[in-house]
Design an enzyme around this catalytic site. Structure first.
Site, PDB file in Angstrom:
ATOM      1  N   TYR B 146       0.856  -1.199   0.000  1.00 57.87           N
ATOM      2  CA  TYR B 146       0.000   0.000   0.000  1.00 57.87           C
ATOM      3  C   TYR B 146       0.889   1.246   0.000  1.00 57.87           C
ATOM      4  O   TYR B 146       0.640   2.205  -0.721  1.00 57.87           O
ATOM      5  CB  TYR B 146      -0.913   0.000   1.232  1.00 57.87           C
ATOM      6  CG  TYR B 146      -1.940  -1.107   1.203  1.00 57.87           C
ATOM      7  CD1 TYR B 146      -3.107  -0.975   0.465  1.00 57.87           C
ATOM      8  CD2 TYR B 146      -1.748  -2.285   1.908  1.00 57.87           C
ATOM      9  CE1 TYR B 146      -4.050  -1.993   0.419  1.00 57.87           C
ATOM     10  CE2 TYR B 146      -2.682  -3.310   1.878  1.00 57.87           C
ATOM     11  CZ  TYR B 146      -3.829  -3.161   1.141  1.00 57.87           C
ATOM     12  OH  TYR B 146      -4.754  -4.167   1.086  1.00 57.87           O
ATOM     13  N   GLN B 147       1.960   1.174   0.822  1.00 52.75           N
ATOM     14  CA  GLN B 147       2.848   2.323   0.962  1.00 52.75           C
ATOM     15  C   GLN B 147       3.594   2.612  -0.358  1.00 52.75           C
ATOM     16  O   GLN B 147       3.677   3.760  -0.790  1.00 52.75           O
ATOM     17  CB  GLN B 147       3.857   2.018   2.057  1.00 52.75           C
ATOM     18  CG  GLN B 147       4.369   3.240   2.745  1.00 52.75           C
ATOM     19  CD  GLN B 147       5.102   2.871   4.023  1.00 52.75           C
ATOM     20  OE1 GLN B 147       5.523   1.731   4.208  1.00 52.75           O
ATOM     21  NE2 GLN B 147       5.259   3.844   4.894  1.00 52.75           N
ATOM     22  N   ARG B 160      -3.460   4.984   3.371  1.00 54.25           N
ATOM     23  CA  ARG B 160      -4.851   4.687   3.736  1.00 54.25           C
ATOM     24  C   ARG B 160      -5.795   4.964   2.547  1.00 54.25           C
ATOM     25  O   ARG B 160      -6.750   4.223   2.309  1.00 54.25           O
ATOM     26  CB  ARG B 160      -5.285   5.526   4.936  1.00 54.25           C
ATOM     27  CG  ARG B 160      -4.846   4.894   6.242  1.00 54.25           C
ATOM     28  CD  ARG B 160      -5.198   5.770   7.421  1.00 54.25           C
ATOM     29  NE  ARG B 160      -4.649   5.195   8.634  1.00 54.25           N
ATOM     30  CZ  ARG B 160      -5.264   4.266   9.353  1.00 54.25           C
ATOM     31  NH1 ARG B 160      -6.445   3.822   8.983  1.00 54.25           N
ATOM     32  NH2 ARG B 160      -4.715   3.772  10.433  1.00 54.25           N
ATOM     33  N   CYS B 177      -5.897  -5.678  -7.592  1.00 53.07           N
ATOM     34  CA  CYS B 177      -5.738  -5.207  -6.214  1.00 53.07           C
ATOM     35  C   CYS B 177      -5.346  -6.368  -5.290  1.00 53.07           C
ATOM     36  O   CYS B 177      -4.955  -6.137  -4.152  1.00 53.07           O
ATOM     37  CB  CYS B 177      -6.998  -4.505  -5.725  1.00 53.07           C
ATOM     38  SG  CYS B 177      -8.481  -5.456  -5.919  1.00 53.07           S
ATOM     39  N   SER B 183       3.042  -3.633   4.279  1.00 50.84           N
ATOM     40  CA  SER B 183       4.502  -3.448   4.278  1.00 50.84           C
ATOM     41  C   SER B 183       5.208  -4.489   5.151  1.00 50.84           C
ATOM     42  O   SER B 183       6.400  -4.743   4.959  1.00 50.84           O
ATOM     43  CB  SER B 183       4.861  -2.052   4.794  1.00 50.84           C
ATOM     44  OG  SER B 183       4.200  -1.102   4.025  1.00 50.84           O
TER      45      SER B 183
END
Lengths: 170, 267
Positions: B146-147, B160, B177, B183
């Site tokens: 995600y990061q 987020r 997705c 992480s």
């Protein structure tokens, strides 16, 4: 693996239009008694129906839904016309002449037909539309109720009252 | 008056009426057709497809796949209503069968099936569209975090927002997705259920165990330098996270055109 199922989609718009266009044209003709107005309202009905087609949930509601659009448009047109006639009358024209022209503008000159049209025109809006949907459109009371946004009992009562008034006028 | 004469005359009137109505309908149709040219929504084929990850509602418009909805998650009516506002939907059996066959090929290992074009017109936010398009660049056999995806979209602190974007992804599978993980190396959540995320990752070469952590064979790849390293390699730690990917193993990294790091020699 479970077998794929079918979605409950309304028919493609063109198919829906093809299946109902003659009925809708007859319905509008009976309500307006004017060919040019009917053509105009018929086009407006289907264009509005297309714009709002995504909001129609299932195929079973299609018929009363299109009838209610057509009915509402005819009612609005008649209201606008009445307003305009009032303005013309205030301008010094003869409202009775205008009304007579409006009634006789449609095709056919049979006395019976004309007197029936006059009697239909004299009915209150909801009763007139309910009667036309029931007797000329062959619609169920439940469908008429959806089109007129009332209960089936109220639709049945409107048809009954309209018939009673027609009989009394003969 | 003779009653048979009356019947005949009223039949003739009805016929004349029918003809008049037909003529008017024909006249009106031309006008409607002209006006519809402006109003018309694009057509999309839609159908329900059974797959190893459950029943899916799939829609494909003229520009590509527009929606995939996991039916077991509910809210199918809302998904369908959203599609109908954008497209004129057709339930076409031939298309549905062809699509089903393609999906079968994917689950038998032909990952290239997911390269089919997508139509992101149901995504309203520009940021979400950008994130989903960047995600399409993550090759099969690899995952991102995600990061890292947030950094790739130019907003390194927006992990987020990336989570929300993944949760509302209208085209899971084709906008992968399932290739976004946490992480810390755990696989994280999935809109279609963690069980299905596992199925999809395993189908693409990740031997994820019951701990839901990436396998020890995973290597870190870098899209700019085109070098892959062991996760504990100092060079990997210093690289720009926005361009980093995690590959299932060295073989997948090599398949994506990367070479092994000469410092940590990942194999």
């Amino acid at each position: 693996m479970a077998a794929p199922e079918k979605l409950d989609l309304p028919p493609p718009f063109e198919d829906a239009m093809r299946s109902l266009e003659r009925e809708i044209m007859r319905f509008i003709l009976r309500l307006t008694r004017d060919r040019e107005d009917s053509l105009d309202l018929f086009q407006e009905t289907w264009l509005r129906a297309y714009r709002a087609y995504p909001s129609l949930r299932s195929k079973s509601g299609l018929r009363p839904w299109v009838f209610s659009i057509a009915g509402n448009l005819c009612r609005n047109r008649a209201r606008d016309r009445r307003r305009r006639e009032r303005v013309i009358a205030n301008d010094g024209r003869d409202p009775e002449f205008e009304a007579a022209r409006f009634l006789h503008a449609d095709h056919g000159s049979h006395d019976g037909v004309i007197s029936l049209r006059r009697a239909l025109a004299a009915l209150p809006g909801k009763q007139g539309r309910a009667l036309i949907m029931r007797k000329f459109g062959g619609m169920e009371y439940a469908e008429i109720a959806v089109a007129l946004e009332c209960s089936p009992e109220s639709a049945r009562a409107s048809v009954y009252q309209a018939l009673k008034k027609l009989k009394a006028s003969q | 008056m003779n009653p048979s004469k009356v019947t005949k005359s009223s039949d003739a009137t009805a016929e004349a009426d029918d003809r008049a109505v037909d003529t008017m309908v024909r006249r009106a149709r031309a006008g409607i057709r002209r006006a519809m040219k402006v109003l018309r929504r694009p057509e999309a084929r839609v159908g329900i497809i059974a797959s190893p990850i459950g029943r899916l509602m799939v829609a494909e418009g003229p520009r590509g796949i527009a929606a995939i909805h996991f039916l077991w998650t509910g809210a199918a009516d809302e998904a369908l209503a959203r599609l109908r506002r954008r497209f004129d939907l057709l339930d076409n059996e031939t298309w549905r069968e062809n699509f089903n066959r393609e999906l079968d090929r994917y689950f038998r290992g032909d990952i290239a099936v997911l390269d089919r074009p997508v139509d992101l017109s149901l995504v309203e936010s520009e940021f979400k569209r950008r994130a989903l398009m960047r995600l399409r660049e993550v090759p099969s056999g690899s995952v991102t975090t995600y990061q890292a995806l947030a950094a790739d979209c130019g907003a390194p602190d927006a992990q987020r927002a990336i989570g929300t974007t993944m949760a509302t992804n209208p085209i899971p599978l084709f906008v992968p997705c399932h290739r976004v993980i946490r992480s810390d190396g755990t696989i994280g959540n999935y809109g279609g259920g963690v069980k299905n995320k596992l199925i999809l990752l395993r189908n693409e070469g990740f031997e994820v165990g019951s701990s839901l952590k990436l396998p020890a064979s995973a290597v870190m790849g870098h899209r700019r330098t085109l070098i892959y390293c062991r996760p504990d390699c100092g060079a990997a730690r210093r690289s720009n996270p926005a361009r980093a990917l995690i590959f299932a193993d060295a073989r997948h990294a090599r398949a994506a055109g990367l070479r092994a790091c000469k410092l940590c020699k990942p194999g």
